[in-house]
Scaffold this motif. Structure first.
Motif, PDB file in Angstrom:
ATOM      1  N   THR A  99       0.828  -1.210   0.000  1.00 56.86           N
ATOM      2  CA  THR A  99       0.000   0.000   0.000  1.00 56.86           C
ATOM      3  C   THR A  99       0.857   1.253   0.000  1.00 56.86           C
ATOM      4  OG1 THR A  99      -1.758  -1.166   1.194  1.00 56.86           O
ATOM      5  CG2 THR A  99      -1.816   1.244   1.229  1.00 56.86           C
ATOM      6  N   GLU A 100       1.841   1.285   0.874  1.00 58.99           N
ATOM      7  CA  GLU A 100       2.705   2.462   0.978  1.00 58.99           C
ATOM      8  C   GLU A 100       3.446   2.715  -0.332  1.00 58.99           C
ATOM      9  OE1 GLU A 100       3.644   2.267   5.800  1.00 58.99           O
ATOM     10  OE2 GLU A 100       5.085   1.462   4.352  1.00 58.99           O
ATOM     11  N   PHE A 101       3.905   1.647  -0.975  1.00 56.90           N
ATOM     12  CA  PHE A 101       4.618   1.807  -2.239  1.00 56.90           C
ATOM     13  C   PHE A 101       3.662   2.274  -3.340  1.00 56.90           C
ATOM     14  CE2 PHE A 101       6.662   0.419  -6.172  1.00 56.90           C
ATOM     15  CZ  PHE A 101       7.953   0.886  -5.992  1.00 56.90           C
TER      16      PHE A 101
ATOM     17  N   SER B  86       2.978   6.012  -3.089  1.00 58.86           N
ATOM     18  CA  SER B  86       4.160   6.882  -2.990  1.00 58.86           C
ATOM     19  C   SER B  86       4.431   7.561  -4.332  1.00 58.86           C
ATOM     20  CB  SER B  86       5.391   6.064  -2.578  1.00 58.86           C
ATOM     21  OG  SER B  86       6.562   6.852  -2.669  1.00 58.86           O
ATOM     22  N   PRO B  87       4.207   8.857  -4.449  1.00 56.83           N
ATOM     23  CA  PRO B  87       4.380   9.530  -5.743  1.00 56.83           C
ATOM     24  C   PRO B  87       5.836   9.613  -6.188  1.00 56.83           C
ATOM     25  CG  PRO B  87       3.956  11.138  -4.015  1.00 56.83           C
ATOM     26  CD  PRO B  87       3.776   9.784  -3.395  1.00 56.83           C
TER      27      PRO B  87
ATOM     28  N   ILE C 179      -3.772  -0.006   6.417  1.00 59.02           N
ATOM     29  CA  ILE C 179      -4.126   0.014   5.000  1.00 59.02           C
ATOM     30  C   ILE C 179      -5.368   0.874   4.768  1.00 59.02           C
ATOM     31  CG2 ILE C 179      -4.964  -1.409   3.081  1.00 59.02           C
ATOM     32  CD1 ILE C 179      -3.151  -3.662   4.193  1.00 59.02           C
ATOM     33  N   ARG C 180      -6.372   0.735   5.637  1.00 55.61           N
ATOM     34  CA  ARG C 180      -7.588   1.558   5.492  1.00 55.61           C
ATOM     35  C   ARG C 180      -7.274   3.044   5.615  1.00 55.61           C
ATOM     36  NH1 ARG C 180     -10.251  -2.750   8.559  1.00 55.61           N
ATOM     37  NH2 ARG C 180      -9.716  -1.620  10.471  1.00 55.61           N
ATOM     38  N   GLU C 181      -6.292   3.381   6.423  1.00 55.81           N
ATOM     39  CA  GLU C 181      -5.925   4.783   6.607  1.00 55.81           C
ATOM     40  C   GLU C 181      -5.119   5.325   5.431  1.00 55.81           C
ATOM     41  OE1 GLU C 181      -3.320   7.597   9.682  1.00 55.81           O
ATOM     42  OE2 GLU C 181      -3.738   5.501  10.171  1.00 55.81           O
ATOM     43  N   VAL C 182      -4.210   4.516   4.903  1.00 52.92           N
ATOM     44  CA  VAL C 182      -3.262   4.991   3.888  1.00 52.92           C
ATOM     45  C   VAL C 182      -3.817   4.866   2.467  1.00 52.92           C
ATOM     46  CG1 VAL C 182      -0.988   4.582   2.863  1.00 52.92           C
ATOM     47  CG2 VAL C 182      -1.283   4.473   5.349  1.00 52.92           C
ATOM     48  N   LEU C 183      -4.517   3.793   2.185  1.00 49.21           N
ATOM     49  CA  LEU C 183      -4.900   3.462   0.809  1.00 49.21           C
ATOM     50  C   LEU C 183      -5.699   4.547   0.082  1.00 49.21           C
ATOM     51  CD1 LEU C 183      -4.786   1.352  -1.425  1.00 49.21           C
ATOM     52  CD2 LEU C 183      -6.810   0.267  -0.422  1.00 49.21           C
ATOM     53  N   PRO C 184      -6.682   5.194   0.724  1.00 52.01           N
ATOM     54  CA  PRO C 184      -7.467   6.201  -0.013  1.00 52.01           C
ATOM     55  C   PRO C 184      -6.650   7.338  -0.619  1.00 52.01           C
ATOM     56  CG  PRO C 184      -8.609   5.588   1.999  1.00 52.01           C
ATOM     57  CD  PRO C 184      -7.253   4.959   2.068  1.00 52.01           C
ATOM     58  N   ARG C 185      -5.430   7.557  -0.127  1.00 49.65           N
ATOM     59  CA  ARG C 185      -4.590   8.604  -0.723  1.00 49.65           C
ATOM     60  C   ARG C 185      -4.336   8.323  -2.201  1.00 49.65           C
ATOM     61  NH1 ARG C 185       0.160   8.396   3.878  1.00 49.65           N
ATOM     62  NH2 ARG C 185      -1.197   8.633   5.720  1.00 49.65           N
ATOM     63  N   GLY C 186      -4.314   7.048  -2.564  1.00 54.42           N
ATOM     64  CA  GLY C 186      -4.064   6.677  -3.951  1.00 54.42           C
ATOM     65  C   GLY C 186      -5.182   7.049  -4.899  1.00 54.42           C
ATOM     66  N   LEU C 187      -6.340   7.419  -4.367  1.00 55.15           N
ATOM     67  CA  LEU C 187      -7.453   7.823  -5.221  1.00 55.15           C
ATOM     68  C   LEU C 187      -7.193   9.164  -5.893  1.00 55.15           C
ATOM     69  CD1 LEU C 187     -10.446   6.799  -2.938  1.00 55.15           C
ATOM     70  CD2 LEU C 187      -9.544   5.569  -4.920  1.00 55.15           C
ATOM     71  N   ALA C 188      -6.218   9.905  -5.391  1.00 59.40           N
ATOM     72  CA  ALA C 188      -5.857  11.194  -5.994  1.00 59.40           C
ATOM     73  C   ALA C 188      -4.652  11.071  -6.908  1.00 59.40           C
ATOM     74  CB  ALA C 188      -5.574  12.222  -4.900  1.00 59.40           C
TER      75      ALA C 188
ATOM     76  N   VAL D  32      -3.298   3.488 -11.580  1.00 59.41           N
ATOM     77  CA  VAL D  32      -3.138   3.362 -10.130  1.00 59.41           C
ATOM     78  C   VAL D  32      -4.458   3.685  -9.437  1.00 59.41           C
ATOM     79  CG1 VAL D  32      -1.987   4.299  -8.088  1.00 59.41           C
ATOM     80  CG2 VAL D  32      -0.659   3.823 -10.160  1.00 59.41           C
ATOM     81  N   ARG D  33      -5.110   4.778  -9.852  1.00 55.05           N
ATOM     82  CA  ARG D  33      -6.394   5.160  -9.231  1.00 55.05           C
ATOM     83  C   ARG D  33      -7.410   4.035  -9.343  1.00 55.05           C
ATOM     84  NH1 ARG D  33      -5.907   9.988 -12.039  1.00 55.05           N
ATOM     85  NH2 ARG D  33      -7.654   9.449 -13.416  1.00 55.05           N
ATOM     86  N   ASN D  34      -7.497   3.432 -10.520  1.00 59.80           N
ATOM     87  CA  ASN D  34      -8.499   2.384 -10.727  1.00 59.80           C
ATOM     88  C   ASN D  34      -8.218   1.157  -9.860  1.00 59.80           C
ATOM     89  OD1 ASN D  34      -9.812   3.982 -12.580  1.00 59.80           O
ATOM     90  ND2 ASN D  34      -8.923   2.988 -14.374  1.00 59.80           N
ATOM     91  N   SER D  35      -6.946   0.783  -9.757  1.00 56.51           N
ATOM     92  CA  SER D  35      -6.598  -0.366  -8.914  1.00 56.51           C
ATOM     93  C   SER D  35      -6.863  -0.067  -7.443  1.00 56.51           C
ATOM     94  CB  SER D  35      -5.127  -0.746  -9.113  1.00 56.51           C
ATOM     95  OG  SER D  35      -4.893  -1.244 -10.407  1.00 56.51           O
ATOM     96  N   VAL D  36      -6.496   1.140  -7.006  1.00 55.13           N
ATOM     97  CA  VAL D  36      -6.755   1.535  -5.622  1.00 55.13           C
ATOM     98  C   VAL D  36      -8.256   1.564  -5.357  1.00 55.13           C
ATOM     99  CG1 VAL D  36      -6.623   3.465  -3.986  1.00 55.13           C
ATOM    100  CG2 VAL D  36      -4.606   2.806  -5.321  1.00 55.13           C
ATOM    101  N   ALA D  37      -9.024   2.093  -6.300  1.00 54.33           N
ATOM    102  CA  ALA D  37     -10.478   2.164  -6.132  1.00 54.33           C
ATOM    103  C   ALA D  37     -11.073   0.773  -5.976  1.00 54.33           C
ATOM    104  CB  ALA D  37     -11.110   2.882  -7.317  1.00 54.33           C
ATOM    105  N   TYR D  38     -10.581  -0.172  -6.767  1.00 54.18           N
ATOM    106  CA  TYR D  38     -11.083  -1.539  -6.655  1.00 54.18           C
ATOM    107  C   TYR D  38     -10.752  -2.116  -5.284  1.00 54.18           C
ATOM    108  CZ  TYR D  38     -11.811  -6.489  -7.447  1.00 54.18           C
ATOM    109  OH  TYR D  38     -12.255  -7.788  -7.340  1.00 54.18           O
TER     110      TYR D  38
END
Length: 343
Positions: free
Chosen positions: A49-51, A54-55, A97-106, A112-118
């Motif tokens: 998740t962190e990777f 990570s932008p 993971i629940r705390e960090v993962l939503p950051r990937g929606l941006a 990446v957004r689509n995979s994170v959204a899924y």
């Protein structure tokens, strides 16, 4: 020692990701075997998740990590998953993971957004509302954000999540979501065509879920406060010329939504029939003219036109949706007399 072990696992994971992307079959195979061992460690999902979010990491590796994260959630998040295999993710790792993962929606990468959204939606199917009570509050707040990537990501989660709502979740989410969906759809000055089309697609999913669960309990009242005005504006949307504020994809979603609504709320559609039918015929007749010009007398059109979801955005697809909606009207005797004057 614990921090050293964590650093070692992180480094091993990054090395595995690079190895899987290698052009060498030998290196890829070795990396895949190493990844299988790392997958059983408690923090594997956290580091993925962190990777992923990570932008500063390389995009190819992040895209791969996001795909692996999807697979990890399906396999290790909950024993109720169809693809579950041991071990189950630890509670502490899930919380992170629940705390960090939503950051990937941006994320600026749509892949990446689509995979994170899924992944977010899959987790929500197991954890919402008990273990993730603030998820929908967060998503609704994201829809008000100025970042279009975050808005797109949030809408993607809502779309994926609504496909898997339980009856209990439907009752919680629908009253909150309906005003948001309506606001996004009519907000042509704020939201792009794809996001507005997604809001209509989610509406269709909710209506179909209401129809399904109403076999046991009538849930139609969840929709009725917002639905009449929504239907009126859907009909108005069909009259908007193709261009900046309308396209084939949006029109297709409108017809699909109206087709679902007529099955569950035929009385409402009859009441608004005079507002629905003129733009319907306008789309049909204008599309017929374009079809003859571009397909019959032209080069045949482009059958490969698809959007980012693989959805056809050809004129043929739109005409099919028009006839599908018209067919849903014809199937109900109560619409026969209303249709005759327009034939």
């Amino acid at each position: 020692m614990a921090s050293e072990a964590a650093a070692t696992i992180r480094a091993s994971l990054i090395e595995c990701l690079r190895g899987i992307l290698s052009t060498s079959q030998e290196i890829r195979s070795a990396a895949e075997e190493q990844l299988k061992m790392l997958e059983t460690t408690d923090e594997f999902g956290v580091y993925l998740t962190e990777f992923t979010v990570s932008p500063n990491s390389d995009l190819a590796g992040r895209q791969l990590a996001s795909v692996l994260l999807k697979q990890y959630v399906e396999a290790h998040w909950c024993s109720r998953s169809e693809k579950f295999r041991q071990p189950v993710a630890p509670a502490q790792a899930k919380s992170v993971i629940r705390e960090v993962l939503p950051r990937g929606l941006a994320d600026s990468s749509s892949k990446v957004r689509n995979s994170v959204a899924y992944a977010v939606s899959k987790i929500a199917s197991f954890d919402f509302p008990e273990d993730w009570p603030n998820l929908f509050e967060w998503l609704i707040a994201a829809l008000n954000d100025a970042n279009p990537d975050l808005v797109h990501g949030a809408m993607r989660v809502l779309h994926e999540t609504c496909n898997e709502l339980s009856e209990e979740q439907l009752g919680i989410v629908t009253p909150v979501l309906m005003p948001i969906l309506y606001r996004v759809y009519v907000g042509q000055e704020t939201y792009g065509l794809k996001t507005r089309a997604r809001s209509v697609e989610i509406l269709t999913t909710i209506v179909q879920s209401v129809e399904y669960f109403s076999l046991r309990t009538d849930h139609r009242t969840l929709l009725t406060p917002q639905l009449p005005q929504f239907v009126k504006d859907l009909a108005k949307g069909l009259a908007v010329p193709l261009g900046e504020n309308s396209d084939i994809g949006l029109r297709k979603q409108i017809f699909r939504a109206l087709g679902a609504i007529v099955q569950v709320f035929p009385k409402l559609v009859r009441q608004l029939f005079s507002e629905i039918i003129p733009p319907l015929w306008h789309v049909l007749t204008s599309s017929a003219d374009v079809y003859v010009r571009d397909v019959v007398n032209g080069d045949g059109g482009n059958d490969d036109d698809v959007d980012s979801d693989g959805e056809s955005v050809t004129l043929d697809g739109l005409i099919y949706c028009v006839f599908e909606f018209t067919g849903s009207l014809v199937q109900q005797r109560s619409f026969h007399m209303l249709l005759l004057p327009h034939l």
